[in-house]
Design an enzyme around this catalytic site. Structure first.
Site, PDB file in Angstrom:
ATOM      1  N   CYS A 244      25.019  28.086  26.418  1.00 49.74           N
ATOM      2  CA  CYS A 244      24.973  29.121  26.424  1.00 49.74           C
ATOM      3  C   CYS A 244      25.599  29.776  28.255  1.00 49.74           C
ATOM      4  O   CYS A 244      25.633  28.647  29.174  1.00 49.74           O
ATOM      5  CB  CYS A 244      23.716  29.241  25.926  1.00 49.74           C
ATOM      6  SG  CYS A 244      22.402  28.529  27.588  1.00 49.74           S
TER       7      CYS A 244
ATOM      8  N   CYS B  67      23.171  27.647  30.804  1.00 52.46           N
ATOM      9  CA  CYS B  67      23.539  26.193  31.180  1.00 52.46           C
ATOM     10  C   CYS B  67      24.679  26.810  32.326  1.00 52.46           C
ATOM     11  O   CYS B  67      24.370  25.937  33.172  1.00 52.46           O
ATOM     12  CB  CYS B  67      24.031  25.637  30.099  1.00 52.46           C
ATOM     13  SG  CYS B  67      23.197  25.662  28.502  1.00 52.46           S
TER      14      CYS B  67
ATOM     15  N   ASP C  49      54.276  49.784  49.302  1.00 56.69           N
ATOM     16  CA  ASP C  49      55.167  49.754  49.885  1.00 56.69           C
ATOM     17  C   ASP C  49      56.549  50.019  49.622  1.00 56.69           C
ATOM     18  O   ASP C  49      56.781  50.046  48.535  1.00 56.69           O
ATOM     19  CB  ASP C  49      54.988  48.359  50.555  1.00 56.69           C
ATOM     20  CG  ASP C  49      56.218  47.685  51.729  1.00 56.69           C
ATOM     21  OD1 ASP C  49      56.258  48.509  52.234  1.00 56.69           O
ATOM     22  OD2 ASP C  49      56.557  46.459  51.626  1.00 56.69           O
TER      23      ASP C  49
END
Length: 814
Positions: free
Chosen positions: A102, A105, A514
């Site tokens: 989970c 952890c 650009d």
């Protein structure tokens, strides 16, 4: 040869290991024996050596097998396969973590490893169970990091695609076995439980049969508890040992209390309620939910895993035989070295980055760039590891291997994006950890309240409160959506390199482009060389190419290509970003750059070059301090999809601007072709940076799209930066996203996916919060039975994951 005083094995020559025993230095064969002997002495147990009847076990024997194995990974030769050296002392590696169940952890591992001296950063991806760790090898070794993970009950080892796939298969099969056992035995338990319930609902059941059925159910429940429910208890014990309230703690407490209460009733022979059926259903539904969650997580990360598996395990290396002919040798890809010659047959994947030295063939780069059509690669051109040779055999010379390949770099960026946690996720993780503790306290309070009020179902209510809550949904709400979205976009050819980029992209309102290499194809060509001095066209190109030789700018590539024979070299080359170059050739200083730059440096009259600029072409001037030598005219084509992208952005209500260091006429001609109204030309990098900062001060959320060296500062300043895949390394390093296929239309796909991702995250958070707000009071009031609570918790987590998978199932419209 002398022997070890502790274990009796031979002592290597010049061994540095000694321990003072009985006032004499005693030689030891290894650090293990030294440590054990020193511990014996420090404990005042010197008599051990006087009265022993045989040698002690070696220090190596006292070291657990796993710790011995981890030291192998400190070998520099072994580390070449999976460790990347960021600097002389900083290293980075990807690890597989076993035992993750989970989000708690993940939090525990990250916190524990960050506390180690020398560990610079830790990022764990819950969806893939992979950790990316950076450390300073002067202060800590990789083996110590692996051992630290094992100390908190998990197992870590270097990431290997085949091994991870085997672990995933093993995890999936084990899940199915646990579910199968819980399901089969649960059905038997339900059969006997229904008999008891039916008897209670009708005329009653004989006590003898009730006790018999309770004993049978107890026997059937024990395997479920010891095998099927084992992950919940192991995870809960691990969390509690580290004073961490993980997601499995309330589940384990609920199942454990239900079992203990049922056992007491069974042994005492009373007619109180038992919960064997609830335990079986808890376990079955929770495991089923986690199984589908596991499958969904694997699917969400499928694109990244596909990239990893593109590189073959074996390669055909060509070695010179004694008679000078090529000798084919099958070798592990991990054993290839730069300069090796490799044969790639049609249908085979390319094992390393390299250059074609023989042959011509089509290469499939679709998984890497999203391009649907093969590209032709021939003598002198580069190929990328993981792409597939289609037509003809190729011989390539290996240039980059392992962690230095383009594919490995892409994977690191993708893992970083999937592992980084936006602020919303970090808040949800913190709330979830406290939420579990609050649930435990609430369960105690609710059970006490109903017990004091004489409610016989007080225990059922407490169980329902423990099981019904779903903090997992809070912690899963964002990571699953982010992993799914980044995987989807990577497969399309848009690589997300920062975790917060999608969230910010969905909120952007100003897009800045650009010019060269972004809105144009970046394939500049020298159209005309106007000679203004004594040198010929070829000589002028020779001088210009000598100055541009170290540059990656599209103008440099065009000039070097046009100058077929460059036999000059420039020294002390200085690059004025966005303007031009200065260098010394044959003792004389030369300049190459924009007309205005040349005028500033030499004060020469550049009106002839400025006149050429008025046509909208890009012009660079070659000059010395005394005179102008050439005006070089370059042309480029508008990139495919640029006009459609600008039109789509304007239709969505975004502002669009063009920033370029090119002159105004060239900028306006391009802007008119793609539909941009706001044009800012003749800008130096500082001017571009100032423009972006000014827009941010008035509240704009800026997306900058560029590819050149002079774009790096402004890419770093923008809230979201997008670099073209063919751009320079420095531009890509500064970017939050990379267009691998250089298809500008993918940016629209990215924007729509980002918006959908943000919506799904909000939906997931709303569901997670809403579910817990509604489910907790309902359980506390006794409206939810324990078996219903187990279904609700499993469904809540699964719904969050399935909702995120919609990003895979329905692609954003272009």
């Amino acid at each position: 040869m002398s022997t070890c005083f502790h274990c009796g094995l031979p002592v290597p020559e010049n061994s540095p290991f000694t321990v003072i025993i009985d006032h004499k230095p005693r030689e030891m064969c290894c650090a293990g024996c030294q440590a054990v002997a020193q511990a014996i002495v420090d404990s005042g147990l010197d008599n051990f050596y006087r009265f022993r009847t045989e040698n002690a076990p070696t220090g190596r024997e006292l070291v657990p097998e796993f710790l011995q194995q981890t030291t192998v990974y400190d070998n520099p030769h072994i580390q070449q396969r999976f460790v990347r050296n960021e600097t002389e002392f900083e290293c980075e590696a990807a690890l597989i973590l076993e035992g993750i169940t989970c989000a708690a952890c993940v939090w525990l591992n990250e916190r524990h490893l960050r506390g180690l001296k020398g560990v610079l950063s830790v990022q764990v991806n819950y969806a893939t169970h992979r950790a990316r760790i950076r450390w300073d090898k002067r202060e800590i070794q990789l083996s110590r990091i692996l051992q630290a993970v094992s100390e908190i009950g998990y197992l870590a080892h270097p990431y290997d695609p085949q091994r991870q796939q085997a672990l995933l298969d093993q995890e999936r099969k084990q899940h199915l076995r646990r579910i199968g056992l819980a399901g089969v035995l649960g059905m038997q338990i339900m059969m006997f439980s229904l008999a008891i319930y039916a008897g209670d609902w009708s005329t009653g059941i004989d006590p003898e049969f009730r006790h018999l059925f309770n004993w049978i159910n107890l026997i059937l429940t024990i395997p479920i508890l010891l095998y099927s429910a084992q992950p919940f208890f192991k995870s809960a014990v691990r969390d509690l040992k580290h004073k961490q309230a993980g997601m499995d703690v309330p589940v384990a407490v609920g199942i454990g209390l239900a079992f203990l209460g049922s056992v007491w009733t069974t042994f005492s022979g009373t007619e109180s309620h038992v919960y064997y059926d609830s335990i079986a259903m808890f376990t079955f539904f929770l495991l089923t939910g986690r199984y589908f969650e596991l499958i969904a997580r694997q699917r969400s990360a499928h694109a990244a895993e596909s990239l990893v598996q593109m590189v073959p395990t074996m390669a055909t290396r060509l070695d010179h035989s004694d008679n000078g002919e090529w000798l084919e040798t099958q070798v592990l890809v991990a054993d290839l070295q730069p300069q090796d010659i490799v044969l790639i047959r049609p249908g085979e994947s390319i094992p390393a980055d390299g250059q074609v030295i023989a042959g011509c063939s089509s290469i499939d780069e679709s998984l890497l760039t999203g391009e649907s059509y093969p590209v032709t690669r021939q003598l002198g051109q580069s190929v990328i590891a993981g792409t597939v040779n289609i037509d003809n055999p190729l011989q390539i010379q290996v240039e980059k291997i392992g962690q230095d390949t383009v594919l490995s770099h892409i994977l690191r960026l993708l893992e970083r994006a999937q592992s980084e946690k936006p602020a919303l996720t970090q808040l949800a993780d913190r709330v979830a950890s406290w939420f579990v503790l609050a649930v435990l306290l609430l369960a105690v309070g609710v059970s006490a309240f109903w017990w004091l009020h004489g409610n016989p179902e007080w225990f059922d209510i407490a169980l329902a409160v423990l099981v019904v809550t779903c903090p997992c949904a809070l912690s899963l709400a964002t990571p699953t959506a982010m992993t799914t979205a980044t995987s989807t976009l990577t497969r399309a050819g848009l690589l997300i390199t920062r975790g917060n980029a999608l969230e910010t992209l969905a909120q952007a309102n100003h897009f800045i482009f650009d010019k060269t290499g972004t809105l144009t194809a970046g394939r500049l060509q020298v159209a005309k060389v106007h000679c203004l001095g004594e040198q010929s066209e070829a000589e002028c190109l020779n001088y210009a190419a000598a100055l541009e030789r170290q540059s990656e700018h599209p103008i440099a590539r065009a000039i070097i290509t046009a100058a077929s024979n460059v036999n000059l070299s420039a020294e002390a080359v200085q690059n004025t970003t966005g303007s031009g170059l200065q260098g010394t050739i044959q003792g004389q200083i030369w300049w190459l750059g924009t007309p205005s730059f040349i005028n500033e440096q030499t004060q020469l009259n550049v009106s002839a070059a400025e006149k050429l600029q008025r046509n909208g072409d890009t012009v660079v001037v070659l000059a010395t301090q005394q005179q102008l030598y050439a005006a070089i005219v370059l042309v480029d084509e508008v990139r495919e999809g640029a006009a459609e992208l600008v039109s789509a952005l304007l239709q969505q209500g975004h502002r669009v601007s063009l920033l370029t260091g090119d002159h105004l006429a060239a900028a306006q001609r391009l802007a008119q072709a793609v539909g941009i109204q706001a044009v800012h030309a003749d800008l130096k990098p500082d001017d571009k940076l100032a423009f972006v900062q000014a827009r941010q001060k008035v509240g704009d959320v800026v997306v900058m799209v560029g590819d050149g060296v002079n774009d790096a500062p402004v890419l770093a300043q923008a809230q979201v930066s997008v670099a073209m895949g063919g751009g320079t390394q420095v531009a890509r390093a500064s970017a939050d996203m990379i267009l691998l296929s250089e298809q500008l239309s993918l940016l629209i796909t990215g924007i729509k996916t980002a918006q959908r991702t943000l919506n799904i995250i909000r939906q997931n958070m709303a569901w997670a919060i809403g579910y817990n707000i509604l489910a907790l009071p309902a359980a506390a009031l006794g409206f939810i039975a324990p078996w219903m609570a187990a279904i609700g918790m499993s469904f809540s987590s699964l719904l969050v994951v399935l909702n995120a998978l919609r990003l895979l199932d329905r692609k954003a419209k272009k």
